[in-house]
Write a protein that holds these residues in place. Structure first.
Motif, PDB file in Angstrom:
ATOM      1  N   LEU A 125       0.665  43.768  -1.697  1.00  0.00           N
ATOM      2  CA  LEU A 125      -1.011  43.825  -0.635  1.00  0.00           C
ATOM      3  C   LEU A 125      -0.986  44.361   0.757  1.00  0.00           C
ATOM      4  N   SER A 126      -0.359  43.852   1.543  1.00  0.00           N
ATOM      5  CA  SER A 126      -0.545  43.334   3.245  1.00  0.00           C
ATOM      6  C   SER A 126       0.267  44.486   3.120  1.00  0.00           C
ATOM      7  N   MET A 127       1.590  45.058   2.565  1.00  0.00           N
ATOM      8  CA  MET A 127       1.706  46.602   2.879  1.00  0.00           C
ATOM      9  C   MET A 127       1.394  47.899   2.749  1.00  0.00           C
ATOM     10  N   ASP A 157       0.795  51.416  -4.371  1.00  0.00           N
ATOM     11  CA  ASP A 157       0.734  53.257  -4.786  1.00  0.00           C
ATOM     12  C   ASP A 157       0.224  53.092  -6.412  1.00  0.00           C
ATOM     13  N   PHE A 158       0.364  52.235  -6.541  1.00  0.00           N
ATOM     14  CA  PHE A 158       0.138  52.417  -8.340  1.00  0.00           C
ATOM     15  C   PHE A 158      -0.492  50.554  -8.608  1.00  0.00           C
ATOM     16  N   ALA A 212       1.983  45.386  -9.799  1.00  0.00           N
ATOM     17  CA  ALA A 212       1.593  47.274  -8.389  1.00  0.00           C
ATOM     18  C   ALA A 212       2.726  47.242  -7.589  1.00  0.00           C
ATOM     19  N   GLY A 213       3.136  48.044  -6.885  1.00  0.00           N
ATOM     20  CA  GLY A 213       3.731  48.754  -5.875  1.00  0.00           C
ATOM     21  C   GLY A 213       4.088  49.815  -5.189  1.00  0.00           C
ATOM     22  N   PHE A 214       4.699  50.688  -4.901  1.00  0.00           N
ATOM     23  CA  PHE A 214       4.790  52.074  -4.303  1.00  0.00           C
ATOM     24  C   PHE A 214       6.048  52.283  -5.049  1.00  0.00           C
ATOM     25  N   THR A 259       7.958  46.792  -6.056  1.00  0.00           N
ATOM     26  CA  THR A 259       7.024  46.509  -7.405  1.00  0.00           C
ATOM     27  C   THR A 259       7.114  45.025  -7.240  1.00  0.00           C
ATOM     28  N   TYR A 260       5.922  44.264  -7.306  1.00  0.00           N
ATOM     29  CA  TYR A 260       5.133  43.077  -8.121  1.00  0.00           C
ATOM     30  C   TYR A 260       5.133  43.250  -9.605  1.00  0.00           C
ATOM     31  N   ILE A 261       6.336  42.119 -10.549  1.00  0.00           N
ATOM     32  CA  ILE A 261       5.756  42.293 -11.238  1.00  0.00           C
ATOM     33  C   ILE A 261       5.154  40.801 -11.429  1.00  0.00           C
TER      34      ILE A 261
END
Length: 750
Positions: A156-158, A705-706, A724-726, A738-740
């Motif tokens: 989220l910070s990215m 991105d998603f 969530a991730g890019f 990606t965060y999983i």
């Protein structure tokens, strides 16, 4: 640039001061107006156009705000060309200045476009919005703190890294900075300005710090009444005069460089044709060395010494000293290019040791552009430019490429994308000459980088699905209208909403292009008049008049949105449905068609045309979601391609699409998809405004991105995020980006 609550006209009006005689008369400005004494004010800044841009909303001069400011300078220059009898705008020699939020904006602009400025003045400014004011703290008092994993906070910070200007200080080397604040500023404490000044000095930036005693956040009178105050008193006017001298010197040097380069190229042509005119090779060598000495005399000194380029969001950054990052290995993370030019310069006779090299080292760079006609590479042989131990000339030899010195404008250097499963050897990670242009659909370009909020950086269109279920259709339509109204409220952006049926109707596609609009101006262009080559991106002088595709938002996945449905069709040939549908005319098929690319997002679909129940399941990479409260938002590229009447999935590629030359225009889109009606309502929670009345646009805050969420988002906030991730530079999911959520695994579904 203005601060919060200040309009552009008021900001421009602040650049004035009263003549000493009037200031000493004892009259107030209101009394002067009543007595018709108005000529005692001096308006503007001597030698400069004063450009006061504005964009409604809490953009903080980041993202859409920065683009508005950058575009305003170009718009003024284009407008003044119509009035040749008036002073013209000379681009690339700007003074970037602002107060409060505008001071932050000035630093943002300086970090992105330092090559086009000579000075930056941040007055009563702050550094990061998340560190300014309790209402903006990053998870400071958020209920989701009890549920959000540290790894999710990283992602989220990215997504907000574009506005973290303290990471971009190295780019400002070569500018003259002026940091100013009132000693009793209770809105932006002097601590912010002190810290900014220390950061500038630590990176070798020439910075002056002034803390004016007894002054608050804004003041009109510094030493005497109406003397110009915080933005235009005697101290600031002296600073602007200094910047004007710097600007005039740079203009003169640039003019001399252009003349010398033109003479050099003309001389090289004559030598190649008439070698017999030179009595010996020594004469030719001496002539060449004299030319190099002349070039050095007018070289940009900040580019012939060591410098560092730092990039977080490539589309926002223009080149620095001829270096530009086009792609990152890890998106929206810090990319660094160190340039060390180990040359000696004798200031008396401008003798240069051209046997030395310029050495480049990089971090998190996937594709790098070197501009050969400007910056550190200006006049430097390619065998003297080394990247991670390999000279550019050796790279060209390995790629069997020959460089035409007269025609070449830039070259692109590539690195292999990081493999998540294994660590590459040093040789495998080595730089090499890019063998093809960036593909506008299959690779991230400066026009299609996320995160989600970047869709609003250009004119856009919202297309909602029209399923048979009237209740679901109403929810999709209402969500589309809500987003459109939110864009109007937050940034005064007018966004049209249409159904998928109307979008597919006759001739409608032709109306979603916008004339005279380039996505990020000239960030990804070559030089006017250049022919297309394998390692450059062509610039067509008619591009300004060409149609550019609008960015788009799709409400509903392929099960409910007929436009999105084409993106998961296995066949790329025109389907029977598209060729016979009443909502897609033959004329539209014969002209431009809309295509998209979703390599790592898959959906459920009807098993037969008679099946009544919709399959709204979806997968992102290997993670599949079928629970009724699951919803997703994701970005993907779209393009306008002549003669192709279907969209692209990750498995099959239309033969005509392999060549980037066949694509007329590309843009960025995002889709909101949910398994059920409830899922769309869950996703709308993330579109709510933050910190009213300073309303941000929908999905502008912390959305990468998603992202996939579930129904717990109402109770846990961002703790309801399950994925969530890019995307990578090739639009694939990547574990390192990606965060999983721990509740997921590589194989299970939720």
């Amino acid at each position: 640039m203005h601060g919060t609550g200040v309009d552009a006209r008021s900001q421009a009006d602040a650049y004035k001061h009263m003549l000493s005689s009037a200031a000493g008369s004892g009259r107030t400005p209101r009394e002067n107006q009543r007595t018709k004494i108005t000529s005692e004010y001096i308006f503007g800044v001597e030698g400069f156009w004063v450009v006061a841009p504005s964009r409604h909303g809490a953009h903080n001069w980041e993202s859409i705000g920065y683009r508005t400011a950058d575009r305003s300078i170009q718009a003024l220059a284009a407008t003044m060309k119509r009035y040749s009898h008036l002073p013209q705008v000379i681009l690339g020699h700007d003074v970037l200045t602002g107060h409060s939020m505008g001071g932050h904006g000035a630093i943002v602009a300086a970090g992105f476009r330092s090559d086009e400025a000579v000075c930056v003045a941040a007055l009563s400014s702050w550094i990061r919005k998340e560190e300014y004011g309790e209402a903006n703290l990053f998870f400071g008092f958020d209920a989701g703190n009890s549920y959000v994993d540290p790894d999710l906070k990283r992602v989220l910070s990215m997504a907000m890294g574009e506005g973290h200007v303290d990471h971009l200080i190295s780019n400002m080397r070569g500018l003259d900075a002026y940091i100013r604040v009132g000693g009793k500023d209770g809105i932006t404490h002097p601590w912010y300005s002190r810290r900014l000044h220390r950061l500038l000095l630590s990176e070798g930036v020439s910075s002056t710090y002034e803390e004016v005693p007894e002054q608050a956040h804004w003041w009109w009178d510094t030493l005497k009444a109406n003397d110009g105050g915080v933005v235009n008193d005697e101290s600031m006017r002296k600073y602007y005069s200094h910047c004007l001298r710097l600007s005039l010197t740079r203009q003169k040097d640039e003019s001399e460089r252009e003349m010398l380069l033109r003479r050099h190229r003309e001389g090289m042509e004559r030598r190649s044709r008439y070698d017999e005119h030179f009595s010996s090779s020594d004469d030719m060598k001496a002539n060449t060395e004299d030319h190099k000495t002349d070039l050095w005399k007018y070289a940009d000194r900040q580019c012939t010494s060591n410098f560092t380029l730092t990039v977080i969001y490539p589309p926002a950054h223009k080149k620095k000293c001829g270096v530009q990052v086009l792609q990152q290995i890890i998106s929206n993370s810090r990319s660094i290019v160190h340039v060390r030019c180990d040359m000696t310069d004798n200031q008396d006779d401008h003798i240069v040791d051209w046997s030395r090299e310029c050495v480049l080292t990089t971090s998190n760079v996937k594709r790098l552009r070197l501009w050969l006609s400007t910056g550190f590479a200006y006049g430097l042989p390619l065998d003297k430019i080394t990247i991670h131990g390999v000279s550019v000339s050796d790279m060209m030899t390995a790629a069997s490429e020959a460089l035409n010195e007269k025609e070449s404008v830039f070259i692109d250097i590539c690195w292999h994308e990081r493999d998540d499963k294994r660590e590459r050897s040093v040789a495998e990670r080595g730089a090499y000459l890019c063998r093809s242009s960036l593909h506008p659909l299959y690779e991230k370009t400066l026009q299609t980088y996320g995160p989600v909020r970047q869709v609003q950086s250009r004119p856009l269109l919202i297309v909602y699905g029209t399923p048979q279920d009237p209740q679901l259709r109403a929810i999709l339509r209402d969500l589309a209208v809500y987003l459109s109204n939110s864009f109007l409220t937050s940034h005064h952006s007018t966004v049209q909403v249409v159904s998928d049926l109307k979008f597919k109707s006759s001739n409608y596609f032709s109306s979603i292009t916008t004339e005279n609009e380039r996505n990020y101006d000239s960030n990804d262009l070559g030089v006017k008049g250049e022919r297309k080559r394998r390692n450059t991106i062509d610039y067509n002088e008619n591009d300004q008049e060409s149609k550019q595709l609008m960015n788009m938002i799709f409400i509903g996945g392929p099960a409910v949105n007929k436009v999105m449905r084409k993106m998961v069709q296995r066949s790329l040939e025109p389907s029977s449905e598209s060729s016979t549908s009443n909502h897609h005319s033959d004329k539209a098929q014969e002209t431009d068609s809309l295509v998209g690319y979703l390599p790592d997002v898959t959906f459920g679909h009807r098993s037969s045309v008679t099946q009544k129940k919709l399959d709204t399941r979806f997968c992102v990479s290997s993670h599949c979601f079928s629970n009724s409260d699951s919803a997703a938002i994701f970005t993907f590229p779209i393009a306008s391609v002549p003669g192709v009447d279907s969209l692209i999935d990750g498995e099959e590629v239309h033969q005509d699409m392999r060549q980037s030359e066949s694509i007329m225009s590309s843009a960025l889109a995002y889709c909101i998809h949910a398994v059920s009606m409830e899922g769309y309502l869950h996703m709308s929670r993330l579109a709510w405004p933050t910190v009213p009345p300073m309303v941000r646009a929908p999905f502008a805050n912390y959305i990468p991105d998603f992202m996939v969420i579930d129904g717990s988002v109402w109770r846990k906030g961002m703790g309801g995020v399950v994925l969530a991730g890019f995307w990578s530079s090739s639009w694939r999911s990547s574990e390192i980006q990606t965060y999983i959520n721990p509740s997921l695994s590589h194989t299970n579904s939720v």
